[in-house]
Motif scaffolding. Structure first.
Motif, PDB file in Angstrom:
ATOM      1  N   MET A 223      -8.338  28.940   5.681  1.00  0.00           N
ATOM      2  CA  MET A 223      -8.550  29.809   4.519  1.00  0.00           C
ATOM      3  C   MET A 223     -10.021  29.844   4.125  1.00  0.00           C
ATOM      4  SD  MET A 223      -5.345  28.670   2.087  1.00  0.00           S
ATOM      5  CE  MET A 223      -5.434  26.920   2.549  1.00  0.00           C
ATOM      6  N   ARG A 224     -10.484  31.021   3.688  1.00  0.00           N
ATOM      7  CA  ARG A 224     -11.802  31.171   3.082  1.00  0.00           C
ATOM      8  C   ARG A 224     -11.624  31.763   1.694  1.00  0.00           C
ATOM      9  NH1 ARG A 224     -15.361  34.686   6.949  1.00  0.00           N
ATOM     10  NH2 ARG A 224     -16.872  34.368   5.274  1.00  0.00           N
ATOM     11  N   PHE A 225     -12.373  31.239   0.710  1.00  0.00           N
ATOM     12  CA  PHE A 225     -12.236  31.663  -0.677  1.00  0.00           C
ATOM     13  C   PHE A 225     -13.504  32.368  -1.137  1.00  0.00           C
ATOM     14  CE2 PHE A 225      -9.226  28.329  -0.086  1.00  0.00           C
ATOM     15  CZ  PHE A 225      -8.199  28.529  -1.002  1.00  0.00           C
ATOM     16  N   PHE A 226     -13.336  33.463  -1.862  1.00  0.00           N
ATOM     17  CA  PHE A 226     -14.455  34.195  -2.446  1.00  0.00           C
ATOM     18  C   PHE A 226     -14.155  34.351  -3.941  1.00  0.00           C
ATOM     19  CE2 PHE A 226     -14.021  35.304   1.956  1.00  0.00           C
ATOM     20  CZ  PHE A 226     -15.316  35.278   2.447  1.00  0.00           C
ATOM     21  N   TRP A 227     -14.855  33.562  -4.769  1.00  0.00           N
ATOM     22  CA  TRP A 227     -14.540  33.489  -6.197  1.00  0.00           C
ATOM     23  C   TRP A 227     -15.383  34.471  -6.995  1.00  0.00           C
ATOM     24  CZ3 TRP A 227     -10.593  30.751  -8.217  1.00  0.00           C
ATOM     25  CH2 TRP A 227     -10.029  29.739  -7.430  1.00  0.00           C
ATOM     26  N   ARG A 228     -14.760  35.040  -8.034  1.00  0.00           N
ATOM     27  CA  ARG A 228     -15.454  35.907  -8.987  1.00  0.00           C
ATOM     28  C   ARG A 228     -15.111  35.441 -10.388  1.00  0.00           C
ATOM     29  NH1 ARG A 228     -19.255  37.390  -8.364  1.00  0.00           N
ATOM     30  NH2 ARG A 228     -19.315  39.490  -9.249  1.00  0.00           N
ATOM     31  N   MET A 229     -16.107  35.333 -11.232  1.00  0.00           N
ATOM     32  CA  MET A 229     -15.922  34.831 -12.593  1.00  0.00           C
ATOM     33  C   MET A 229     -15.693  35.996 -13.552  1.00  0.00           C
ATOM     34  SD  MET A 229     -18.564  32.554 -14.898  1.00  0.00           S
ATOM     35  CE  MET A 229     -18.642  31.272 -13.640  1.00  0.00           C
ATOM     36  N   ARG A 230     -14.728  35.804 -14.443  1.00  0.00           N
ATOM     37  CA  ARG A 230     -14.477  36.758 -15.517  1.00  0.00           C
ATOM     38  C   ARG A 230     -14.550  36.016 -16.854  1.00  0.00           C
ATOM     39  NH1 ARG A 230     -15.342  39.383 -11.783  1.00  0.00           N
ATOM     40  NH2 ARG A 230     -14.153  41.122 -10.890  1.00  0.00           N
ATOM     41  N   THR A 231     -14.414  36.731 -17.949  1.00  0.00           N
ATOM     42  CA  THR A 231     -14.563  36.117 -19.264  1.00  0.00           C
ATOM     43  C   THR A 231     -13.561  35.000 -19.492  1.00  0.00           C
ATOM     44  OG1 THR A 231     -15.353  38.228 -20.139  1.00  0.00           O
ATOM     45  CG2 THR A 231     -14.631  36.568 -21.735  1.00  0.00           C
ATOM     46  N   ASP A 232     -12.305  35.248 -19.145  1.00  0.00           N
ATOM     47  CA  ASP A 232     -11.257  34.268 -19.436  1.00  0.00           C
ATOM     48  C   ASP A 232     -10.498  33.791 -18.206  1.00  0.00           C
ATOM     49  OD1 ASP A 232     -10.089  36.643 -18.861  1.00  0.00           O
ATOM     50  OD2 ASP A 232      -8.628  36.598 -20.492  1.00  0.00           O
ATOM     51  N   CYS A 233     -10.995  34.138 -17.037  1.00  0.00           N
ATOM     52  CA  CYS A 233     -10.287  33.720 -15.824  1.00  0.00           C
ATOM     53  C   CYS A 233     -11.240  33.675 -14.645  1.00  0.00           C
ATOM     54  CB  CYS A 233      -9.115  34.666 -15.520  1.00  0.00           C
ATOM     55  SG  CYS A 233      -9.629  36.329 -15.012  1.00  0.00           S
ATOM     56  N   GLU A 234     -10.764  33.079 -13.565  1.00  0.00           N
ATOM     57  CA  GLU A 234     -11.468  33.083 -12.283  1.00  0.00           C
ATOM     58  C   GLU A 234     -10.565  33.789 -11.287  1.00  0.00           C
ATOM     59  OE1 GLU A 234     -14.415  31.793 -11.573  1.00  0.00           O
ATOM     60  OE2 GLU A 234     -14.889  30.411 -13.214  1.00  0.00           O
ATOM     61  N   ILE A 235     -11.164  34.639 -10.465  1.00  0.00           N
ATOM     62  CA  ILE A 235     -10.407  35.381  -9.458  1.00  0.00           C
ATOM     63  C   ILE A 235     -10.924  34.987  -8.087  1.00  0.00           C
ATOM     64  CG2 ILE A 235      -9.777  37.662  -8.576  1.00  0.00           C
ATOM     65  CD1 ILE A 235     -10.243  38.781 -11.343  1.00  0.00           C
ATOM     66  N   ALA A 236     -10.030  34.699  -7.165  1.00  0.00           N
ATOM     67  CA  ALA A 236     -10.416  34.367  -5.795  1.00  0.00           C
ATOM     68  C   ALA A 236      -9.724  35.307  -4.829  1.00  0.00           C
ATOM     69  CB  ALA A 236     -10.059  32.929  -5.451  1.00  0.00           C
ATOM     70  N   VAL A 237     -10.513  35.850  -3.914  1.00  0.00           N
ATOM     71  CA  VAL A 237      -9.951  36.540  -2.758  1.00  0.00           C
ATOM     72  C   VAL A 237      -9.841  35.497  -1.646  1.00  0.00           C
ATOM     73  CG1 VAL A 237     -10.353  38.300  -1.002  1.00  0.00           C
ATOM     74  CG2 VAL A 237     -10.885  38.780  -3.395  1.00  0.00           C
ATOM     75  N   VAL A 238      -8.680  35.379  -1.073  1.00  0.00           N
ATOM     76  CA  VAL A 238      -8.432  34.365  -0.038  1.00  0.00           C
ATOM     77  C   VAL A 238      -8.167  35.076   1.277  1.00  0.00           C
ATOM     78  CG1 VAL A 238      -7.071  32.359   0.628  1.00  0.00           C
ATOM     79  CG2 VAL A 238      -7.402  32.890  -1.799  1.00  0.00           C
TER      80      VAL A 238
END
Length: 399
Positions: A223-238
């Motif tokens: 697996m490879r993770f690509f994280w993006r930060m938001r105001t109230d959450c973290e989003i990862a594309v895996v």
């Protein structure tokens, strides 16, 4: 520099005279350096147009030779030009080690030519020229340092701009935009296949004192993770590789992240990330804010249906739990907590009693009262489904 020996008048005179002759030989030295650089690496011709390269080498040599015999207070045009070339070579993609090789090799050619000129003019002056060698090579080192610093600074800026562009493409995919060529550009920037197996993770976070509540995983087995930060959450594309799937993903996330978090189903291309994000957010909404779990949407589908239809969820609460809403809040909470424990333990009153710190008969009594108030029977499948969904809707409804 304070410890450097000052040049004598005679040394200065020898340098000035030799430098004037040397300037006349710069075109020939440029030709020689160009040929030797090409023999050293074909990347010079691949990265820099030959006419442009010749002109810039010619100019850099002239500025360097002028600096040899210039007073210490004179402007350093050689350093300003080195800074300019460092930025340009970074943009052209020439490797830094090759650029430094070119500068230092130019220094050797200039020094050898100076020795030749003084030998031709007056061999007795050679010792005086040798006394200035350390100062000349200090100048070459300073040029090399300047060109390297400019190169690295430009390379870092280019990398940052490139990262920002790629992250913007990834954000656009997560937002579900359908811009032509978007997925292909993101695939090239992220070094990922446009068609592949992907999932999206959304984790609710609470930042306190600047500390992150979990460690972002970058790479795991398959697996490879690509994280993006938001105001109230973290989003990862895996991005999945091989046979790795959602089970391995969830297990990997549990270690650094206590949740709450939602995991989407697998989608088969980067263009499906917008849908995957929405489904991951739906999975997250099936958990109460204080939950410490990571859940997959495919494990929470009934509850996902409830949270996806707020108006129907509100009607379901009213229709099923109507009489409970008139009870004292504490009394109502006891009945619903008992129902929740009984459902969690698969209808086992004994295990529910253990969790609730009461007798199993107490559990039975509370459930019977719940059935009477709702006019529903927990032994009838359809009634049980309604009670279960109404409980989810009640617990997950804001306010």
């Amino acid at each position: 520099m304070g410890g450097r020996r000052a040049r004598t008048d005679r040394e200065w005179s020898v340098l000035v005279t030799a430098s004037r002759v040397l300037l006349e030989r710069v075109p020939a030295l440029t030709d020689q350096l160009m040929d030797e650089l090409t023999l050293h690496s074909e990347q010079f011709d691949a990265a820099v147009p030959r006419d442009e390269h010749w002109r810039q080498i010619n100019e850099a040599m002239r500025y360097g030779i002028e600096a040899i015999a210039a007073p210490r207070t004179a402007p350093r045009r050689d350093l300003a030009y080195a800074e300019q070339l460092g930025r340009q070579r970074a943009e052209q993609g020439l490797a830094l080690d090759l650029l430094l090789h070119a500068y230092r090799h130019a220094g050797y050619l200039v020094w050898d030519e100076l020795l030749r000129i003084v030998s031709e003019e007056d061999p007795d002056d050679l010792p005086m020229l040798v006394h200035t060698a350390s100062q000349m090579w200090a100048g070459v080192d300073r040029q090399a340092t300047t060109v390297a610093e400019a190169y690295r600074s430009t390379e870092q800026s280019m990398r940052r701009r490139s990262d920002e562009r790629v992250q913007a493409l990834l954000d656009a995919l997560l937002e579900g935009r359908s811009t032509p060529g978007l997925a292909a550009r993101a695939a090239a920037g992220l070094d990922l296949p446009e068609q592949g197996r992907y999932a999206v993770v959304v984790v609710r976070v609470e930042r306190r004192d600047g500390r992150e509540p979990f460690r972002r995983v970058a790479v795991a087995q398959g697996m490879r993770f690509f994280w993006r930060m938001r105001t109230d959450c973290e989003i990862a594309v895996v991005a999945f590789e091989g046979e790795t799937g959602l089970a391995e993903l969830t297990a990997e996330l549990v270690r650094p992240c206590q949740g709450p978090g939602g995991v989407s189903p697998v989608v088969e291309s980067l263009s499906g990330l917008g849908q995957a994000r929405r489904l991951a957010e739906t999975a997250l909404r099936t958990l109460p804010p204080d939950a410490q779990r990571i859940v997959r949407l495919d494990e929470r589908l009934p509850t996902a249906l409830v949270v996806s239809q707020p108006e129907l969820a509100a009607r379901l609460i009213t229709e099923v739990f109507g009489p409970l809403l008139d009870l004292d809040p504490a009394d109502r909470a006891v009945l619903l907590e008992t129902l929740d424990a009984w459902l969690e333990y698969g209808g086992s009153a004994g295990r529910a009693a253990t969790r609730l710190y009461c007798h199993r008969n107490t559990v039975f009594n509370r459930l019977r009262r719940l059935e009477q108030l709702t006019s529903r029977s927990l032994s009838r499948p359809r009634d049980l489904i309604e009670m279960t969904l109404a409980l989810d809707a009640f617990r997950l409804t804001p306010g």
